[in-house]
Scaffold this active site. Structure first.
Site, PDB file in Angstrom:
ATOM      1  N   ASP A   1       0.873  -1.185   0.000  1.00  0.00           N
ATOM      2  CA  ASP A   1       0.000   0.000   0.000  1.00  0.00           C
ATOM      3  C   ASP A   1       0.901   1.223   0.000  1.00  0.00           C
ATOM      4  O   ASP A   1       1.707   1.400   0.915  1.00  0.00           O
ATOM      5  CB  ASP A   1      -0.881  -0.049   1.257  1.00  0.00           C
ATOM      6  CG  ASP A   1      -1.987   0.993   1.248  1.00  0.00           C
ATOM      7  OD1 ASP A   1      -2.057   1.819   0.308  1.00  0.00           O
ATOM      8  OD2 ASP A   1      -2.798   0.982   2.198  1.00  0.00           O
TER       9      ASP A   1
ATOM     10  N   ASP B   1      -3.169   7.332  -3.844  1.00  0.00           N
ATOM     11  CA  ASP B   1      -3.044   6.209  -2.906  1.00  0.00           C
ATOM     12  C   ASP B   1      -3.386   4.962  -3.724  1.00  0.00           C
ATOM     13  O   ASP B   1      -4.407   4.941  -4.428  1.00  0.00           O
ATOM     14  CB  ASP B   1      -4.076   6.479  -1.796  1.00  0.00           C
ATOM     15  CG  ASP B   1      -4.076   5.491  -0.663  1.00  0.00           C
ATOM     16  OD1 ASP B   1      -3.322   4.506  -0.720  1.00  0.00           O
ATOM     17  OD2 ASP B   1      -4.862   5.697   0.288  1.00  0.00           O
TER      18      ASP B   1
ATOM     19  N   HIS C   1     -11.804   6.495   0.526  1.00  0.00           N
ATOM     20  CA  HIS C   1     -11.806   7.858   1.072  1.00  0.00           C
ATOM     21  C   HIS C   1     -11.463   8.850  -0.018  1.00  0.00           C
ATOM     22  O   HIS C   1     -10.873   8.483  -1.041  1.00  0.00           O
ATOM     23  CB  HIS C   1     -10.768   7.945   2.198  1.00  0.00           C
ATOM     24  CG  HIS C   1      -9.426   7.363   1.824  1.00  0.00           C
ATOM     25  ND1 HIS C   1      -8.401   8.111   1.298  1.00  0.00           N
ATOM     26  CD2 HIS C   1      -8.978   6.071   1.827  1.00  0.00           C
ATOM     27  CE1 HIS C   1      -7.370   7.317   1.041  1.00  0.00           C
ATOM     28  NE2 HIS C   1      -7.681   6.065   1.332  1.00  0.00           N
TER      29      HIS C   1
ATOM     30  N   HIS D   1      -6.560  11.320   3.801  1.00  0.00           N
ATOM     31  CA  HIS D   1      -7.943  10.936   4.109  1.00  0.00           C
ATOM     32  C   HIS D   1      -8.793  12.179   4.259  1.00  0.00           C
ATOM     33  O   HIS D   1      -8.554  12.980   5.157  1.00  0.00           O
ATOM     34  CB  HIS D   1      -8.013  10.120   5.406  1.00  0.00           C
ATOM     35  CG  HIS D   1      -7.505   8.727   5.240  1.00  0.00           C
ATOM     36  ND1 HIS D   1      -6.242   8.356   5.610  1.00  0.00           N
ATOM     37  CD2 HIS D   1      -8.084   7.624   4.728  1.00  0.00           C
ATOM     38  CE1 HIS D   1      -6.066   7.071   5.328  1.00  0.00           C
ATOM     39  NE2 HIS D   1      -7.167   6.605   4.787  1.00  0.00           N
TER      40      HIS D   1
ATOM     41  N   GLU E   1     -10.882   1.259  -2.167  1.00  0.00           N
ATOM     42  CA  GLU E   1     -10.024   0.170  -1.685  1.00  0.00           C
ATOM     43  C   GLU E   1     -10.798  -0.956  -1.009  1.00  0.00           C
ATOM     44  O   GLU E   1     -10.879  -1.019   0.207  1.00  0.00           O
ATOM     45  CB  GLU E   1      -8.905   0.694  -0.777  1.00  0.00           C
ATOM     46  CG  GLU E   1      -9.323   1.580   0.360  1.00  0.00           C
ATOM     47  CD  GLU E   1      -8.109   2.001   1.196  1.00  0.00           C
ATOM     48  OE1 GLU E   1      -7.176   1.193   1.375  1.00  0.00           O
ATOM     49  OE2 GLU E   1      -8.104   3.132   1.687  1.00  0.00           O
TER      50      GLU E   1
ATOM     51  N   GLU F   1      -6.471  -1.294  -4.613  1.00  0.00           N
ATOM     52  CA  GLU F   1      -6.809   0.126  -4.476  1.00  0.00           C
ATOM     53  C   GLU F   1      -6.305   0.933  -5.661  1.00  0.00           C
ATOM     54  O   GLU F   1      -5.174   0.750  -6.112  1.00  0.00           O
ATOM     55  CB  GLU F   1      -6.186   0.680  -3.183  1.00  0.00           C
ATOM     56  CG  GLU F   1      -6.462   2.163  -2.956  1.00  0.00           C
ATOM     57  CD  GLU F   1      -5.946   2.667  -1.614  1.00  0.00           C
ATOM     58  OE1 GLU F   1      -4.989   2.076  -1.085  1.00  0.00           O
ATOM     59  OE2 GLU F   1      -6.515   3.650  -1.107  1.00  0.00           O
TER      60      GLU F   1
HETATM   61 CO    CO Z   1      -6.287   4.356   0.951  1.00  0.00          CO
END
Ligand code: CO
Length: 296
Positions: free
Chosen positions: A84, A95, A157, A165, A190, A281
């Site tokens: 991640d 992200d 998010h 976030h 995600e 994600e």
């Molecule tokens: Co994330």
């Protein structure tokens, strides 16, 4: 704030390359810390900055496992390893995450496939003026069809400038999904897939921290170390990224910031029943003329 789409596209390309570069190195016997550091080095080499320290959670740990500076953990045959990562260019954050089936562990492939399918199902319906619940429903249904569940309380998010976030949350179940996607939003979708109940359990020993930009002062602290932490601009950081400082001073400083209530702490999150978890994600720009998947 109007997002800088050029910066976001660059961040997305860098993130995709750094993620794939890291994932290709995940094999039995390879140190988790080496993969995370290779990802961060690749981000810098390509002209980006990590938006948070690279993390690689294995098996029942769903998120937020970040190796300490001394962590000698290696990937093992049969592991289900998430990677991640976050990248920013001029503060514009993306992200992205993937999951590697290390050496073909039993049941791993189905979880990896499910998380990816759920992500693609959500991307397929993401557009301006679409209810967030439609994305959540696409994710939940894709997992349910396969007899799997999402991780509860782990959700997608919004991302913003120097923000990993922000609203809107993109839940992986319809319960709790609300609001509508608007043109100009950037969202990280995600899904997490598991055979367990999907209850999240917090572990101890966080390695990831965050000092919000409006908090704290250097009073009583090492001013240079404090300035280094401030230099993360309110983005998450890890002990690993402070390894140039004497460990004792790092611990003292973190403890003071924590006691004053300024420091956010992100411990690893595991599946409560010990079931393996896969994640996929992407970050998506909700453009006026259609969605743009930034991290392909
Ligand atoms: Co994330």
């Amino acid at each position: 704030v109007t997002p800088d789409i050029d910066a976001l596209r660059r961040a997305g390309q860098i993130a995709a390359r750094a993620r794939d570069h890291g994932a290709a190195q995940i094999r039995p016997g390879v140190r988790v810390r080496d993969v995370c550091e290779a990802v961060e080095a690749e981000i810098h080499r390509l002209g980006g900055q990590p938006a948070f320290p690279a993390q690689s959670s294995r098996n029942e740990i769903a998120a937020h496992y970040c190796p300490s500076p001394e962590d000698e953990t290696v990937y093992a045959e049969g592991d289900l390893a998430k990677l991640d990562i976050g990248v920013h260019v001029d503060g514009w954050v993306v992200d992205t995450a993937t999951t590697v089936d290390v050496g073909g562990g039993e049941g791993n492939a189905a979880l990896v496939e499910a998380a990816r399918a759920a992500l693609e199902a959500a991307i397929a319906v993401a557009a301006k003026d679409v209810a967030v619940a439609r994305l959540s429903d696409a994710i939940a249904r894709t997992l349910r069809e396969r007899g799997l569940r999402p991780m509860q309380n782990l959700c997608g998010h919004g991302v913003g400038r120097y923000l990993v976030h922000c609203p809107p949350p993109i839940p992986n179940t319809v319960a709790g999904a609300s609001g509508v996607l608007r043109a100009g939003m950037v969202i990280a979708i995600e899904p997490f897939a598991t055979r367990g109940s999907g209850q999240v359990k917090e572990q101890k020993d966080a390695e990831v921290f965050r000092l919000p930009p409006d908090r704290g002062d250097a009073a009583g602290l090492d001013p240079q170390l404090f300035a280094t932490i401030r230099g993360f601009a309110g983005l998450p950081f890890a002990r690993r990224q402070l390894a140039a400082w004497p460990r004792e001073r790092v611990e003292e400083t973190l403890a003071v910031l924590w006691r004053k209530g300024w420091l956010a702490v992100y411990p690893p999150l595991s599946e409560a029943g010990g079931h393996k978890v896969a994640q996929a994600e992407h970050s998506v720009f909700i453009g006026p003329d259609g969605p743009v998947v930034l991290t392909r």
